[in-house]
Design a protein around this motif. Structure first.
Motif, PDB file in Angstrom:
ATOM      1  N   LEU A 111       0.855  -1.186   0.000  1.00 47.15           N
ATOM      2  CA  LEU A 111       0.000   0.000   0.000  1.00 47.15           C
ATOM      3  C   LEU A 111       0.890   1.235   0.000  1.00 47.15           C
ATOM      4  O   LEU A 111       2.060   1.166   0.374  1.00 47.15           O
ATOM      5  CB  LEU A 111      -0.899   0.027   1.248  1.00 47.15           C
ATOM      6  CG  LEU A 111      -1.965  -1.059   1.366  1.00 47.15           C
ATOM      7  CD1 LEU A 111      -2.663  -0.973   2.712  1.00 47.15           C
ATOM      8  CD2 LEU A 111      -2.973  -0.957   0.225  1.00 47.15           C
ATOM      9  N   LYS A 112       0.299   2.371  -0.376  1.00 50.68           N
ATOM     10  CA  LYS A 112       1.027   3.638  -0.387  1.00 50.68           C
ATOM     11  C   LYS A 112       0.557   4.530   0.749  1.00 50.68           C
ATOM     12  O   LYS A 112      -0.600   4.461   1.169  1.00 50.68           O
ATOM     13  CB  LYS A 112       0.818   4.359  -1.720  1.00 50.68           C
ATOM     14  CG  LYS A 112       1.467   3.623  -2.874  1.00 50.68           C
ATOM     15  CD  LYS A 112       1.281   4.359  -4.178  1.00 50.68           C
ATOM     16  CE  LYS A 112       1.995   3.582  -5.290  1.00 50.68           C
ATOM     17  NZ  LYS A 112       1.855   4.222  -6.578  1.00 50.68           N
ATOM     18  N   ASP A 113       1.476   5.395   1.185  1.00 50.29           N
ATOM     19  CA  ASP A 113       1.094   6.433   2.139  1.00 50.29           C
ATOM     20  C   ASP A 113       0.578   7.639   1.344  1.00 50.29           C
ATOM     21  O   ASP A 113       0.517   7.608   0.107  1.00 50.29           O
ATOM     22  CB  ASP A 113       2.243   6.782   3.087  1.00 50.29           C
ATOM     23  CG  ASP A 113       3.445   7.427   2.396  1.00 50.29           C
ATOM     24  OD1 ASP A 113       3.356   7.825   1.207  1.00 50.29           O
ATOM     25  OD2 ASP A 113       4.493   7.542   3.059  1.00 50.29           O
ATOM     26  N   ALA A 114       0.230   8.701   2.032  1.00 47.77           N
ATOM     27  CA  ALA A 114      -0.346   9.882   1.376  1.00 47.77           C
ATOM     28  C   ALA A 114       0.643  10.597   0.464  1.00 47.77           C
ATOM     29  O   ALA A 114       0.247  11.391  -0.378  1.00 47.77           O
ATOM     30  CB  ALA A 114      -0.881  10.852   2.429  1.00 47.77           C
ATOM     31  N   HIS A 115       1.939  10.291   0.610  1.00 51.39           N
ATOM     32  CA  HIS A 115       2.965  10.910  -0.232  1.00 51.39           C
ATOM     33  C   HIS A 115       3.332  10.043  -1.428  1.00 51.39           C
ATOM     34  O   HIS A 115       4.239  10.394  -2.186  1.00 51.39           O
ATOM     35  CB  HIS A 115       4.221  11.198   0.605  1.00 51.39           C
ATOM     36  CG  HIS A 115       3.941  12.028   1.816  1.00 51.39           C
ATOM     37  ND1 HIS A 115       3.534  13.350   1.755  1.00 51.39           N
ATOM     38  CD2 HIS A 115       3.973  11.715   3.131  1.00 51.39           C
ATOM     39  CE1 HIS A 115       3.339  13.812   2.977  1.00 51.39           C
ATOM     40  NE2 HIS A 115       3.595  12.841   3.833  1.00 51.39           N
ATOM     41  N   GLY A 116       2.665   8.892  -1.575  1.00 44.66           N
ATOM     42  CA  GLY A 116       2.915   8.003  -2.706  1.00 44.66           C
ATOM     43  C   GLY A 116       4.024   6.991  -2.492  1.00 44.66           C
ATOM     44  O   GLY A 116       4.378   6.256  -3.415  1.00 44.66           O
ATOM     45  N   GLY A 147      -9.728  11.247   4.349  1.00 48.04           N
ATOM     46  CA  GLY A 147      -9.016  11.300   3.073  1.00 48.04           C
ATOM     47  C   GLY A 147      -7.510  11.412   3.210  1.00 48.04           C
ATOM     48  O   GLY A 147      -6.985  11.904   4.221  1.00 48.04           O
ATOM     49  N   PRO A 148      -6.788  10.959   2.178  1.00 49.12           N
ATOM     50  CA  PRO A 148      -5.327  10.979   2.200  1.00 49.12           C
ATOM     51  C   PRO A 148      -4.723  12.346   2.501  1.00 49.12           C
ATOM     52  O   PRO A 148      -3.677  12.425   3.151  1.00 49.12           O
ATOM     53  CB  PRO A 148      -4.947  10.521   0.788  1.00 49.12           C
ATOM     54  CG  PRO A 148      -6.117   9.749   0.298  1.00 49.12           C
ATOM     55  CD  PRO A 148      -7.320  10.369   0.951  1.00 49.12           C
ATOM     56  N   GLU A 149      -5.393  13.416   2.080  1.00 50.13           N
ATOM     57  CA  GLU A 149      -4.834  14.749   2.318  1.00 50.13           C
ATOM     58  C   GLU A 149      -4.803  15.117   3.803  1.00 50.13           C
ATOM     59  O   GLU A 149      -4.057  15.997   4.213  1.00 50.13           O
ATOM     60  CB  GLU A 149      -5.593  15.816   1.513  1.00 50.13           C
ATOM     61  CG  GLU A 149      -7.036  16.016   1.910  1.00 50.13           C
ATOM     62  CD  GLU A 149      -8.042  15.116   1.198  1.00 50.13           C
ATOM     63  OE1 GLU A 149      -9.228  15.507   1.127  1.00 50.13           O
ATOM     64  OE2 GLU A 149      -7.673  14.026   0.731  1.00 50.13           O
TER      65      GLU A 149
END
Length: 182
Positions: free
Chosen positions: A19-24, A86-88
């Motif tokens: 999986l990815k974090d919010a920064h990709g 949300g990711p942001e």
């Protein structure tokens, strides 16, 4: 909706995931099995139960890390239904609570479903071989005063690190239901 986690399925092998974090940045579960185990915490931003334990989870995760046990947090909620998850907003939430472990986005909810995660927080404690040996709560303080809490998760994970097996008596975690997409 308030839910409790099911009883631990001792020895169950957690499916590997990336999986990815919010920064990709990508994180793979199998790459994060520590020398003494791995804790996977299903959490989210908006849940009052997660908010109540946020700082305690940071403290406990730091202790686990010092003992060779890694931590990954996974957010499986459908953030279209709950925009504050949300990711942001995830990096700010993690920083506010002092989280130094990866906080990952389960965009398609496949990881939450493959683990049968039911609520936030939902903790999965694995030994160094990736076998489940803890599915309980963080501590006995819940949303109340944590000044003299019993660190059930830490104690269980330290036992798992020493013996490869978790305690047979475990108290379920309690929290808000995971918000699944339709």
């Amino acid at each position: 909706m308030l839910l409790d986690t099911p009883i631990c399925d001792f020895g169950w092998k957690g499916p590997d995931f990336t999986l990815k974090d919010a920064h990709g940045n990508s994180f793979t579960m199998s790459d994060h099995l520590g020398e003494n185990g791995l804790l996977i915490a299903f959490v989210c931003n908006h849940c009052p139960y997660v908010q109540a334990i946020g700082h305690r989870l940071a403290e406990d995760a730091a202790m686990l890390k010092s003992e060779g046990i890694n931590v990954l947090a996974v957010m499986s909620n459908d953030y279209r239904k709950v925009p504050s998850d949300g990711p942001e907003f995830m990096p700010q939430f993690a920083a506010k609570h002092g989280w130094t472990f990866p906080y990952l986005i389960d965009e398609d909810q496949s990881v939450g479903k493959s683990y049968d995660a039911v609520c936030t927080p939902d903790f999965f404690g694995f030994n160094k071989n990736g076998e489940l040996h803890y599915r309980g709560r963080l501590d006995d303080a819940g949303m109340g005063d944590a000044s003299s809490r019993e660190r059930e998760l830490v104690n269980a994970m330290l036992q798992i690190a020493r013996t490869g097996e978790g305690p047979r008596e475990q108290t379920p975690s309690m929290g808000c239901s995971i918000k699944w997409s339709d």
